[in-house]
Design a protein around this motif. Structure first.
Motif, PDB file in Angstrom:
ATOM      1  N   VAL A 153      31.437  42.648  42.685  1.00  0.00           N
ATOM      2  CA  VAL A 153      31.928  41.979  43.899  1.00  0.00           C
ATOM      3  C   VAL A 153      32.651  40.686  43.531  1.00  0.00           C
ATOM      4  O   VAL A 153      33.732  40.387  44.060  1.00  0.00           O
ATOM      5  CB  VAL A 153      30.758  41.699  44.861  1.00  0.00           C
ATOM      6  N   LYS A 154      32.078  39.912  42.617  1.00  0.00           N
ATOM      7  CA  LYS A 154      32.718  38.663  42.201  1.00  0.00           C
ATOM      8  C   LYS A 154      34.061  38.925  41.511  1.00  0.00           C
ATOM      9  O   LYS A 154      35.028  38.190  41.736  1.00  0.00           O
ATOM     10  CB  LYS A 154      31.784  37.880  41.275  1.00  0.00           C
ATOM     11  N   ALA A 155      34.100  39.966  40.673  1.00  0.00           N
ATOM     12  CA  ALA A 155      35.361  40.311  40.012  1.00  0.00           C
ATOM     13  C   ALA A 155      36.405  40.723  41.041  1.00  0.00           C
ATOM     14  O   ALA A 155      37.583  40.326  40.949  1.00  0.00           O
ATOM     15  CB  ALA A 155      35.132  41.421  39.001  1.00  0.00           C
ATOM     16  N   SER A 156      36.000  41.517  42.039  1.00  0.00           N
ATOM     17  CA  SER A 156      36.939  41.961  43.077  1.00  0.00           C
ATOM     18  C   SER A 156      37.424  40.789  43.917  1.00  0.00           C
ATOM     19  O   SER A 156      38.609  40.730  44.286  1.00  0.00           O
ATOM     20  CB  SER A 156      36.259  43.004  43.975  1.00  0.00           C
ATOM     21  N   ILE A 157      36.519  39.858  44.212  1.00  0.00           N
ATOM     22  CA  ILE A 157      36.921  38.674  44.987  1.00  0.00           C
ATOM     23  C   ILE A 157      37.946  37.855  44.210  1.00  0.00           C
ATOM     24  O   ILE A 157      38.917  37.346  44.771  1.00  0.00           O
ATOM     25  CB  ILE A 157      35.683  37.832  45.351  1.00  0.00           C
ATOM     26  N   GLY A 158      37.727  37.722  42.898  1.00  0.00           N
ATOM     27  CA  GLY A 158      38.683  36.978  42.080  1.00  0.00           C
ATOM     28  C   GLY A 158      40.060  37.619  42.096  1.00  0.00           C
ATOM     29  O   GLY A 158      41.074  36.930  42.227  1.00  0.00           O
ATOM     30  N   ILE A 159      40.103  38.946  41.956  1.00  0.00           N
ATOM     31  CA  ILE A 159      41.382  39.654  42.008  1.00  0.00           C
ATOM     32  C   ILE A 159      42.040  39.482  43.369  1.00  0.00           C
ATOM     33  O   ILE A 159      43.251  39.249  43.482  1.00  0.00           O
ATOM     34  CB  ILE A 159      41.184  41.141  41.692  1.00  0.00           C
ATOM     35  N   ALA A 160      41.234  39.585  44.445  1.00  0.00           N
ATOM     36  CA  ALA A 160      41.774  39.453  45.801  1.00  0.00           C
ATOM     37  C   ALA A 160      42.345  38.062  46.037  1.00  0.00           C
ATOM     38  O   ALA A 160      43.416  37.916  46.652  1.00  0.00           O
ATOM     39  CB  ALA A 160      40.685  39.761  46.825  1.00  0.00           C
ATOM     40  N   LEU A 161      41.659  37.026  45.543  1.00  0.00           N
ATOM     41  CA  LEU A 161      42.154  35.659  45.738  1.00  0.00           C
ATOM     42  C   LEU A 161      43.478  35.447  45.010  1.00  0.00           C
ATOM     43  O   LEU A 161      44.408  34.844  45.559  1.00  0.00           O
ATOM     44  CB  LEU A 161      41.104  34.656  45.247  1.00  0.00           C
ATOM     45  N   VAL A 162      43.568  35.935  43.777  1.00  0.00           N
ATOM     46  CA  VAL A 162      44.820  35.799  43.029  1.00  0.00           C
ATOM     47  C   VAL A 162      45.939  36.570  43.728  1.00  0.00           C
ATOM     48  O   VAL A 162      47.082  36.097  43.819  1.00  0.00           O
ATOM     49  CB  VAL A 162      44.640  36.291  41.578  1.00  0.00           C
TER      50      VAL A 162
END
Length: 251
Positions: free
Chosen positions: A23-32
């Motif tokens: 989830v944290k990895a996906s959130i990071g990708i989404a923010l970028v």
């Protein structure tokens, strides 16, 4: 009254931890991705990606879109792929944070540099492909194109070509990491790798011929860096083995 199995609880806790890391990895990708969509924007990003191709086309020529929603969908795909590449250090950090608690101190000294070097090498491979390879490849193709043919590349086909080339170069730039892992796991020694160097060079050219377009420029642009990175792996592998070897292994 049922009693819980400690092994089952541990397995469930690992699954929860893995979920949180994903989830944290996906959130990071989404923010970028959101930042890229705001600035510079999908259209500008695609214009940047298409610049090497546009330079090789005749003056005034443009690329075409044969699909109805392609002018919208293709730049969005490019933006997502760029977001994933830029987020790679964060994604690999989440992977590192997940496996780190189960590692010994000497293993952590190996994994942390590999995570950092893997992301940097992949980005270096993509940058090498875009800045140094694309311009020469497209110019080489343009010089051999008959004047009776109007070159109007489709944006979806161009995206597929660019993504496959960038992925190939990014993956092949991981050669030093592969060499280090093979040596550290004891699957092969540095001396043995030096013995099979001629076969490795031939293999590099074979791989380059398979994954690149059928022209000499692309093949040499990939094969030569692979050979150099193989030599780099041979140089750094002994150092990584020393810093990641447990005291009992040294004894």
């Amino acid at each position: 009254m049922t009693t819980s199995n400690p092994g089952e609880e541990t397995f469930i806790s690992h699954l929860i931890e893995l979920r949180d890391r994903l989830v944290k990895a996906s959130i990071g990708i989404a923010l970028v991705c959101i930042v890229l969509m705001i600035w510079p924007g999908p259209s500008h990003i695609y214009d940047f990606i298409a610049e090497p191709m546009i330079r090789s086309l005749p003056t005034g020529s443009k690329m075409i879109a044969t699909g109805v929603i392609s002018p919208f969908l293709v730049p969005m795909k490019v933006t997502l792929v760029i977001a994933i590449i830029l987020s790679l250090p964060w994604v690999l950090y989440q992977l590192w944070a997940f496996v780190a608690p189960g590692l010994y101190a000497h293993e952590k000294r190996l994994i942390a540099p590999l995570v950092i070097s893997s992301s940097l090498l992949f980005m270096a491979g993509v940058a090498f492909c875009y800045f140094l390879v694309f311009g020469r490849v497209f110019q080489f193709i343009a010089e051999f194109s008959p004047t009776s043919i109007a070159v109007m590349p489709d944006i979806e086909n161009y995206l597929d070509f660019v993504m496959s080339m960038c992925l190939a170069f990014g993956a092949t730039f991981e050669v030093p990491v592969v060499v280090v892992i093979l040596v550290r796991m004891g699957l092969v020694s540095v001396a043995k790798l030096k013995e099979i160097r001629p076969y490795a060079i031939v293999g590099a050219f074979v791989i380059a011929a398979i994954v690149t377009p059928p022209d000499a420029v692309s093949m040499f642009s990939l094969a030569i860096p692979m050979c150099l990175l193989f030599e780099l792996g041979l140089l750094v592998a002994p150092m990584f083995v020393r810093i990641s070897t447990a005291p009992e292994e040294k004894a």
